[in-house]
Motif scaffolding. Structure first.
Motif, PDB file in Angstrom:
ATOM      1  N   ARG A 152      -2.411   1.699  -6.043  1.00 15.40           N
ATOM      2  CA  ARG A 152      -1.295   1.230  -5.615  1.00 15.40           C
ATOM      3  C   ARG A 152      -0.539   0.228  -5.980  1.00 15.40           C
ATOM      4  NH1 ARG A 152      -0.064   3.970  -0.584  1.00 15.40           N
ATOM      5  NH2 ARG A 152       2.027   2.833  -0.681  1.00 15.40           N
ATOM      6  N   ARG A 153       0.519   0.171  -6.200  1.00 16.29           N
ATOM      7  CA  ARG A 153       1.244  -1.104  -6.609  1.00 16.29           C
ATOM      8  C   ARG A 153       2.341  -1.310  -5.698  1.00 16.29           C
ATOM      9  NH1 ARG A 153      -1.203   0.141 -11.541  1.00 16.29           N
ATOM     10  NH2 ARG A 153      -1.883  -1.730 -12.641  1.00 16.29           N
ATOM     11  N   ILE A 154       2.606  -2.882  -5.638  1.00 22.12           N
ATOM     12  CA  ILE A 154       3.672  -3.183  -4.506  1.00 22.12           C
ATOM     13  C   ILE A 154       4.281  -4.330  -5.422  1.00 22.12           C
ATOM     14  CG2 ILE A 154       2.788  -2.194  -2.661  1.00 22.12           C
ATOM     15  CD1 ILE A 154       1.907  -5.269  -1.918  1.00 22.12           C
ATOM     16  N   PRO A 155       5.398  -4.878  -4.968  1.00 24.66           N
ATOM     17  CA  PRO A 155       6.014  -6.060  -5.767  1.00 24.66           C
ATOM     18  C   PRO A 155       5.069  -7.363  -5.604  1.00 24.66           C
ATOM     19  CG  PRO A 155       7.721  -5.050  -4.478  1.00 24.66           C
ATOM     20  CD  PRO A 155       6.507  -4.314  -4.203  1.00 24.66           C
ATOM     21  N   ASN A 156       4.953  -8.037  -6.509  1.00 27.24           N
ATOM     22  CA  ASN A 156       4.072  -9.048  -6.630  1.00 27.24           C
ATOM     23  C   ASN A 156       4.596 -10.217  -6.108  1.00 27.24           C
ATOM     24  OD1 ASN A 156       2.859 -11.591  -8.012  1.00 27.24           O
ATOM     25  ND2 ASN A 156       2.147 -10.370  -9.466  1.00 27.24           N
ATOM     26  N   ILE A 157       3.981 -10.609  -4.713  1.00 25.05           N
ATOM     27  CA  ILE A 157       4.485 -11.785  -3.908  1.00 25.05           C
ATOM     28  C   ILE A 157       4.836 -13.121  -4.739  1.00 25.05           C
ATOM     29  CG2 ILE A 157       2.040 -12.488  -3.400  1.00 25.05           C
ATOM     30  CD1 ILE A 157       5.422 -12.360  -0.920  1.00 25.05           C
TER      31      ILE A 157
END
Length: 412
Positions: free
Chosen positions: A218-223
């Motif tokens: 899973r990938r989410i935006p890089n904080i």
């Protein structure tokens, strides 16, 4: 079953004198065995890093370059945004909070000298995060967790209005215990926070960033990158660990943040230590080779864990799907299953399980100060028991939920 069957079955479980444990998310022996090659991956005299540093000696405070690259690739950051630590990411979090309390964020006014210090605590959440706050007498403010992360409306309101709010705990991937993965909108809104406190920090615990159970990563935006875009490059402090990748007691971890933050931490490390355990780092580099090797290794973990989580899901669905007020998450990764009983029953369920020989995470542990306002959240940890022990443990658990509900109904 009729109304007497649950009680009768509970008595039968008690007579069996079971001793089963679903308290903590420990890897099983089969998972630990996956990393046995770590013990032999360094040959005689193999102690030099890629740039010729003797890893048996002092120095290299922020970690071997090749180990930093592995973490940077996993977190999609740059090596100068990484500092490698020992076997415990919790220790890195504790250390960072301690430094901010004593010396301030990058030599600002120490948190401890500013009066009351508060942290936002998405709940249900990770009990060890809450324990760090309790140790430093940091006031914890619960914020409701949703399927896409914390209630960002509430986070924005609290952070923007109260300068004593200095931090928020976040587990963005397969959150402990709910299994939630933060949405892109949640990540971007957290990065765009406008805190009343100039020394506010986001503690971004990526403990399960590569701990998937189904499909690809899973990938989410890089904080870190999102905070840069929002003009707050120093706000996020990111942590991850190989504790559930290799050996929990002998793994490697890292803290990641802006290059400037890392340079400041390295300045402190010159006082704190003469050098980390680089031989352990070298072992991990040799064993995994790179980030691709780590991800391939995690597929082997998933193959062991997947049947256990499937068993838990099947038993919850077959036994509790018709119980009004009972629900649970079906996680795509991580180490836990979060079950909500009908309100007011969690303590009774845990007590019944204990009577029948099944140990659960203490009720309330997933909330600040161990106070579950509805007495309904229970965290199941299926990773450690073998399947032949997990099956009876889940039988006891499901029966306990139904018995507790039956007892409640008899009083109405």
């Amino acid at each position: 079953m009729n109304t007497s069957d649950y009680a009768a079955r509970h008595e039968e479980f008690k007579r069996r004198k079971l001793a089963l444990n679903m308290m903590r998310g420990n890897p099983s022996k089969a998972q630990l065995d996956l990393s046995s090659g770590l013990l032999t991956c360094l040959g005689d005299g193999d102690c030099l890093s890629e740039d010729g540093i003797d890893c048996r000696n002092y120095g290299i405070l922020d970690g071997l370059p090749e180990m930093k690259r592995i973490f940077a690739d996993i977190l999609e950051l740059e090596p100068d945004e990484i500092i490698v630590g020992g076997n415990s990411s919790l220790a890195l979090m504790f250390d960072n909070v301690a430094s901010n309390m004593a010396r301030g964020v990058r030599e600002d006014v120490p948190w401890a000298a500013q009066g009351k210090v508060k942290f936002l605590c998405p709940s249900p959440g990770y009990d060890r995060h809450f324990a760090v706050c309790e140790y430093f007498h940091i006031e914890m403010i619960p914020v409701a967790m949703t399927d896409s992360g914390p209630d960002v409306d509430e986070v924005e309101r609290l952070v923007s209005s109260d300068p004593s709010v200095k931090g928020i705990w976040c587990v963005p991937y397969f959150s402990n215990p709910t299994g939630a993965v933060y949405s892109g909108e949640t990540v971007r809104r957290l990065a765009a926070l406008k805190p009343a406190a100039g020394d506010f920090r986001i503690y971004w615990d990526c403990a399960y960033v590569i701990h998937h159970l189904t499909g690809g990563r899973r990938r989410i935006p890089n904080i870190v990158r999102e905070c840069e875009k929002a003009g707050s490059p120093h706000m996020p402090m990111v942590f991850t660990s190989f504790s559930k990748v290799s050996f929990p007691g002998a793994a490697v971890t890292c803290i990641a943040s802006s290059a400037e933050n890392c340079a400041y931490i390295k300045k402190r490390l010159r006082v704190q230590t003469i050098g980390p355990d680089k031989m352990r780092q070298l072992m991990h580099v040799r064993f995994f080779g790179g980030a691709e090797g780590v991800c391939a290794h995690m597929e082997k973990h998933a193959a062991i864990l997947r049947p256990k989580f499937a068993l838990v899901e099947t038993m919850l669905r077959e036994n509790l799907s018709g119980l009004d007020g009972c629900d649970w998450m079906t996680p795509e990764g991580g180490y836990f299953v979060s079950v909500n009983t009908p309100p007011g029953l969690a303590k009774r369920v845990a007590a019944l399980c204990a009577e029948a020989g099944v140990a659960l995470t203490p009720v309330g542990a997933t909330f600040p100060y161990r106070l579950d306002p509805q007495d309904r959240n229970l965290r199941l940890a299926p990773s450690f028991p073998p399947l032949d022990e997990l099956q009876p443990a889940m039988e006891v658990f499901c029966n306990a939920v139904l018995l507790a509900a039956e007892e409640r109904a008899s009083l109405l």
